[in-house]
Design a protein around this motif. Structure first.
Motif, PDB file in Angstrom:
ATOM      1  N   PHE A  45       0.825  -1.085  -0.013  1.00  0.00           N
ATOM      2  CA  PHE A  45      -0.051   0.116   0.112  1.00  0.00           C
ATOM      3  C   PHE A  45       0.806   1.294  -0.024  1.00  0.00           C
ATOM      4  O   PHE A  45       0.233   2.544  -0.291  1.00  0.00           O
ATOM      5  CB  PHE A  45      -0.909   0.009   1.156  1.00  0.00           C
ATOM      6  N   GLY A  46       2.026   1.025   0.315  1.00  0.00           N
ATOM      7  CA  GLY A  46       3.153   2.251   0.264  1.00  0.00           C
ATOM      8  C   GLY A  46       3.016   2.952   1.207  1.00  0.00           C
ATOM      9  O   GLY A  46       2.095   3.127   2.231  1.00  0.00           O
ATOM     10  N   PRO A  47       3.954   4.144   1.307  1.00  0.00           N
ATOM     11  CA  PRO A  47       4.023   5.380   2.444  1.00  0.00           C
ATOM     12  C   PRO A  47       2.751   6.223   2.032  1.00  0.00           C
ATOM     13  O   PRO A  47       2.321   6.310   0.858  1.00  0.00           O
ATOM     14  CB  PRO A  47       5.175   5.578   2.556  1.00  0.00           C
ATOM     15  N   ALA A  48       2.541   6.933   3.405  1.00  0.00           N
ATOM     16  CA  ALA A  48       1.433   7.847   2.871  1.00  0.00           C
ATOM     17  C   ALA A  48       2.177   9.190   1.962  1.00  0.00           C
ATOM     18  O   ALA A  48       3.184   9.300   1.881  1.00  0.00           O
ATOM     19  CB  ALA A  48       1.203   9.022   4.053  1.00  0.00           C
ATOM     20  N   PRO A  49       1.137   9.822   1.181  1.00  0.00           N
ATOM     21  CA  PRO A  49       1.584  10.595   0.299  1.00  0.00           C
ATOM     22  C   PRO A  49       2.329  11.881   0.881  1.00  0.00           C
ATOM     23  O   PRO A  49       3.370  12.396   0.461  1.00  0.00           O
ATOM     24  CB  PRO A  49       0.189  11.411  -0.300  1.00  0.00           C
ATOM     25  N   SER A  50       1.994  12.139   2.222  1.00  0.00           N
ATOM     26  CA  SER A  50       2.712  13.185   2.812  1.00  0.00           C
ATOM     27  C   SER A  50       4.244  12.726   3.126  1.00  0.00           C
ATOM     28  O   SER A  50       5.182  13.585   3.083  1.00  0.00           O
ATOM     29  CB  SER A  50       2.012  13.363   4.293  1.00  0.00           C
ATOM     30  N   VAL A  51       4.325  11.435   3.146  1.00  0.00           N
ATOM     31  CA  VAL A  51       5.509  11.040   3.379  1.00  0.00           C
ATOM     32  C   VAL A  51       6.586  11.019   2.248  1.00  0.00           C
ATOM     33  O   VAL A  51       7.718  11.511   2.094  1.00  0.00           O
ATOM     34  CB  VAL A  51       5.596   9.544   3.940  1.00  0.00           C
ATOM     35  N   LEU A  52       6.006  10.817   0.808  1.00  0.00           N
ATOM     36  CA  LEU A  52       6.609  10.848  -0.313  1.00  0.00           C
ATOM     37  C   LEU A  52       7.013  12.422  -0.599  1.00  0.00           C
ATOM     38  O   LEU A  52       7.981  12.714  -0.935  1.00  0.00           O
ATOM     39  CB  LEU A  52       5.775  10.321  -1.444  1.00  0.00           C
ATOM     40  N   LEU A  53       6.308  13.101  -0.282  1.00  0.00           N
ATOM     41  CA  LEU A  53       6.434  14.627  -0.386  1.00  0.00           C
ATOM     42  C   LEU A  53       7.683  15.168   0.391  1.00  0.00           C
ATOM     43  O   LEU A  53       8.509  15.709   0.075  1.00  0.00           O
ATOM     44  CB  LEU A  53       5.118  15.590   0.027  1.00  0.00           C
ATOM     45  N   ALA A  54       7.703  14.712   1.862  1.00  0.00           N
ATOM     46  CA  ALA A  54       8.666  15.025   2.477  1.00  0.00           C
ATOM     47  C   ALA A  54       9.969  14.375   2.202  1.00  0.00           C
ATOM     48  O   ALA A  54      10.965  15.026   2.346  1.00  0.00           O
ATOM     49  CB  ALA A  54       8.196  14.441   4.145  1.00  0.00           C
ATOM     50  N   MET A  55      10.118  13.139   1.620  1.00  0.00           N
ATOM     51  CA  MET A  55      11.222  12.533   1.217  1.00  0.00           C
ATOM     52  C   MET A  55      11.895  13.512  -0.145  1.00  0.00           C
ATOM     53  O   MET A  55      12.970  13.465  -0.272  1.00  0.00           O
ATOM     54  CB  MET A  55      10.876  11.155   1.108  1.00  0.00           C
ATOM     55  N   ARG A  56      10.851  13.829  -0.898  1.00  0.00           N
ATOM     56  CA  ARG A  56      11.065  14.593  -2.026  1.00  0.00           C
ATOM     57  C   ARG A  56      11.718  15.763  -1.811  1.00  0.00           C
ATOM     58  O   ARG A  56      12.972  16.058  -2.472  1.00  0.00           O
ATOM     59  CB  ARG A  56       9.765  14.730  -3.031  1.00  0.00           C
ATOM     60  N   ASP A  57      11.211  16.430  -0.949  1.00  0.00           N
ATOM     61  CA  ASP A  57      11.810  17.756  -0.265  1.00  0.00           C
ATOM     62  C   ASP A  57      13.071  17.559   0.406  1.00  0.00           C
ATOM     63  O   ASP A  57      14.199  18.185   0.060  1.00  0.00           O
ATOM     64  CB  ASP A  57      11.010  18.478   0.416  1.00  0.00           C
ATOM     65  N   ALA A  58      13.351  16.352   0.832  1.00  0.00           N
ATOM     66  CA  ALA A  58      14.632  16.263   1.729  1.00  0.00           C
ATOM     67  C   ALA A  58      15.798  15.750   0.558  1.00  0.00           C
ATOM     68  O   ALA A  58      16.962  15.857   0.941  1.00  0.00           O
ATOM     69  CB  ALA A  58      14.292  15.018   2.675  1.00  0.00           C
ATOM     70  N   ALA A  59      15.171  15.373  -0.713  1.00  0.00           N
ATOM     71  CA  ALA A  59      16.234  14.712  -1.627  1.00  0.00           C
ATOM     72  C   ALA A  59      17.358  16.097  -1.795  1.00  0.00           C
ATOM     73  O   ALA A  59      18.461  15.840  -2.210  1.00  0.00           O
ATOM     74  CB  ALA A  59      15.481  14.446  -2.659  1.00  0.00           C
ATOM     75  N   ALA A  60      16.861  17.071  -1.710  1.00  0.00           N
ATOM     76  CA  ALA A  60      17.866  18.522  -2.093  1.00  0.00           C
ATOM     77  C   ALA A  60      18.805  18.541  -1.173  1.00  0.00           C
ATOM     78  O   ALA A  60      19.812  19.271  -1.579  1.00  0.00           O
ATOM     79  CB  ALA A  60      16.919  19.377  -2.485  1.00  0.00           C
ATOM     80  N   GLU A  61      18.642  17.960   0.012  1.00  0.00           N
ATOM     81  CA  GLU A  61      19.648  18.181   1.173  1.00  0.00           C
ATOM     82  C   GLU A  61      20.341  16.821   1.290  1.00  0.00           C
ATOM     83  O   GLU A  61      21.096  16.756   2.153  1.00  0.00           O
ATOM     84  CB  GLU A  61      18.878  18.476   2.430  1.00  0.00           C
ATOM     85  N   THR A  62      20.435  15.747   0.381  1.00  0.00           N
ATOM     86  CA  THR A  62      21.051  14.529   0.217  1.00  0.00           C
ATOM     87  C   THR A  62      22.490  14.749   0.304  1.00  0.00           C
ATOM     88  O   THR A  62      23.074  13.886   0.676  1.00  0.00           O
ATOM     89  CB  THR A  62      20.563  13.665  -0.493  1.00  0.00           C
ATOM     90  N   TRP A  63      22.944  15.982   0.060  1.00  0.00           N
ATOM     91  CA  TRP A  63      24.528  16.174   0.020  1.00  0.00           C
ATOM     92  C   TRP A  63      25.048  16.171   1.456  1.00  0.00           C
ATOM     93  O   TRP A  63      26.326  16.194   1.798  1.00  0.00           O
ATOM     94  CB  TRP A  63      24.872  17.498  -0.830  1.00  0.00           C
ATOM     95  N   MET A  64      24.218  16.316   2.449  1.00  0.00           N
ATOM     96  CA  MET A  64      24.631  16.446   3.807  1.00  0.00           C
ATOM     97  C   MET A  64      24.248  15.202   4.624  1.00  0.00           C
ATOM     98  O   MET A  64      23.459  14.528   4.281  1.00  0.00           O
ATOM     99  CB  MET A  64      23.691  17.853   4.668  1.00  0.00           C
ATOM    100  N   TYR A  65      25.447  15.009   5.656  1.00  0.00           N
ATOM    101  CA  TYR A  65      25.091  13.824   6.241  1.00  0.00           C
ATOM    102  C   TYR A  65      23.634  13.903   7.345  1.00  0.00           C
ATOM    103  O   TYR A  65      23.272  15.383   7.465  1.00  0.00           O
ATOM    104  CB  TYR A  65      26.074  13.751   7.412  1.00  0.00           C
ATOM    105  N   SER A  66      23.085  13.007   7.719  1.00  0.00           N
ATOM    106  CA  SER A  66      22.132  13.205   8.461  1.00  0.00           C
ATOM    107  C   SER A  66      22.737  13.419   9.869  1.00  0.00           C
ATOM    108  O   SER A  66      23.663  12.945  10.365  1.00  0.00           O
ATOM    109  CB  SER A  66      21.293  11.889   8.577  1.00  0.00           C
ATOM    110  N   ASP A  67      21.715  13.991  10.896  1.00  0.00           N
ATOM    111  CA  ASP A  67      22.262  14.502  12.380  1.00  0.00           C
ATOM    112  C   ASP A  67      22.833  12.898  12.989  1.00  0.00           C
ATOM    113  O   ASP A  67      22.005  12.094  13.046  1.00  0.00           O
ATOM    114  CB  ASP A  67      21.095  14.926  13.032  1.00  0.00           C
ATOM    115  N   PRO A  68      23.953  12.972  13.372  1.00  0.00           N
ATOM    116  CA  PRO A  68      24.655  11.584  13.914  1.00  0.00           C
ATOM    117  C   PRO A  68      23.883  11.101  15.402  1.00  0.00           C
ATOM    118  O   PRO A  68      24.043  10.101  15.766  1.00  0.00           O
ATOM    119  CB  PRO A  68      26.019  11.946  13.980  1.00  0.00           C
ATOM    120  N   GLU A  69      23.319  12.158  15.757  1.00  0.00           N
ATOM    121  CA  GLU A  69      22.451  11.900  17.223  1.00  0.00           C
ATOM    122  C   GLU A  69      21.112  11.718  17.038  1.00  0.00           C
ATOM    123  O   GLU A  69      20.441  11.298  17.981  1.00  0.00           O
ATOM    124  CB  GLU A  69      22.569  13.057  18.148  1.00  0.00           C
TER     125      GLU A  69
END
Length: 370
Positions: A45-69
């Protein structure tokens, strides 16, 4: 020389293996396309549309490491569960956390208790650190709590694994029985309580968070892979005491989480309405899978998960023939790996069109194998 000569003796002794054969590997080896991917307990059934939108927006920041904490995700989960941020450990799915727990506790020869036929990836991690798996069989397709406890005491085991609801059988114990088992364990044995399927089971099967939060020998494992539909994002977490959570910081990969995955998990946690909707769809799919099984003379087992385990009433060779025959029709399912559980096949909840393919193929396969 085909391999470096100074691998550790333990590494040399281990087989090169993957705990599960993925549908992609089956496609490559058999030259068949998977049309209905209903075998790996993912959420079709896949993730929520809101989740896909959030991940799409986050893709532009994928050049950064995620917060290690993992501060933001820990904070959100702590609020969701009514605990402190220090009670949450984040990892790359439950599988990644299981490997870290094994690293913290298991040495060559360490006895580790689990159920015979239980989660293979846990066994894989224990073997990877040289542990000695000690198992007890299922009873009436349930993990045997008395058997697990007896083995822990007999072996003086520092680690025991128990999944509720269970994979691969879909069975479950009520919360009161889970709590009684946890409290009966010696303080010197850590319980891994794998609750990967807790969202899809009855509320009565899931102990309240505060029922076990104060026990230093319990880690409760949760995931975004199942009901939340984020298996490919690899986000899991453990709930435990402050000391247990801090132990992960001794050995974990601090940059192991992807920014896109964390963004997806945060959005999924916020969208509880979609989670509720998917849980309803999973329940409906379980009912349909069960009906298909009965219509073909097979017996579905009660399930608290996002799959249905189906008793085929014969042996493992017969169940394997069904699994392989369905794959000939492009329908990917799985089966338990050991007797007597392997008299069954296991079918994941999926969308109506995928279950249509299963319904069409199953009688053809059963007729062909006789």
């Amino acid at each position: 020389m085909s391999a470096f000569s100074r691998l550790t003796p333990l590494a040399v002794s281990l087989p090169s293996t993957v705990p599960f054969v993925g549908p992609e590997a089956i496609e490559r080896s058999r030259g068949l396309k998977v049309e209905a991917r209903i075998g790996a307990n993912e959420s079709g059934f896949g993730p929520a549309p809101s989740v896909l939108l959030a991940m799409r927006d986050a893709a532009a920041e994928t050049w950064m490491y995620s917060d290690p904490e993992n501060f933001e995700l820990k904070e959100a989960l702590a609020i969701h569960h009514g605990v402190a941020r220090g009670n949450i450990a984040i990892g790359s799915g439950v599988d990644g956390l299981l490997g870290e727990i094994a690293r913290l506790i298991v040495e060559p020869g360490t006895p580790v208790v689990t159920s015979f036929g239980g989660y293979p990836t846990f066994n894989y991690h224990v073997n990877g650190f040289g542990g000695k798996l000690v198992t007890t069989p299922y009873v009436d397709d349930h993990e045997n709590l008395d058997g697990l406890l007896d083995l822990v005491i007999r072996e003086n085991a520092p680690l025991v694994y128990f999944a509720n609801p269970d994979n691969p059988m879909g069975s479950w114990w009520e919360a009161s029985e889970v709590v009684a088992f946890a409290r009966a364990l010696p303080e010197t044995c850590l319980l891994i309580l794998d609750e990967a399927y807790c969202e899809t089971g009855p509320i009565s099967a899931v102990p309240a968070i505060d029922a076990l939060i104060g026990q230093p020998n319990i880690l409760r494992m949760r995931t975004f892979s199942k009901a939340y539909g984020l298996a490919g994002a690899r986000v899991g977490y453990a709930i435990g005491t402050l000391g247990n959570v801090e132990a992960f910081d001794k050995i974990r990969n601090h940059f192991g989480m992807a920014r896109i995955s964390v963004a997806g998990a945060l959005a999924a946690l916020k969208d509880q309405a979609y989670l509720h909707e998917v849980v309803g769809k999973i329940s409906d799919a379980r009912d349909r899978i069960s009906a298909i099984a009965r219509n073909n003379g097979l017996s579905p087992l009660p399930s608290a998960t996002n799959f249905v385990t189906i008793d085929c009433h014969r042996d493992g060779a017969y169940a394997r023939a069904i699994v392989d025959g369905l794959m000939d029709h492009g329908v990917f399912i799985r089966m338990p790996g050991v007797a007597p559980l392997n008299r069954c096949i296991r079918v994941s909840a999926g969308t109506a069109d995928k279950l249509d393919l299963f319904e069409q193929a199953l009688p053809k396969v059963l007729k062909a194998i006789g």
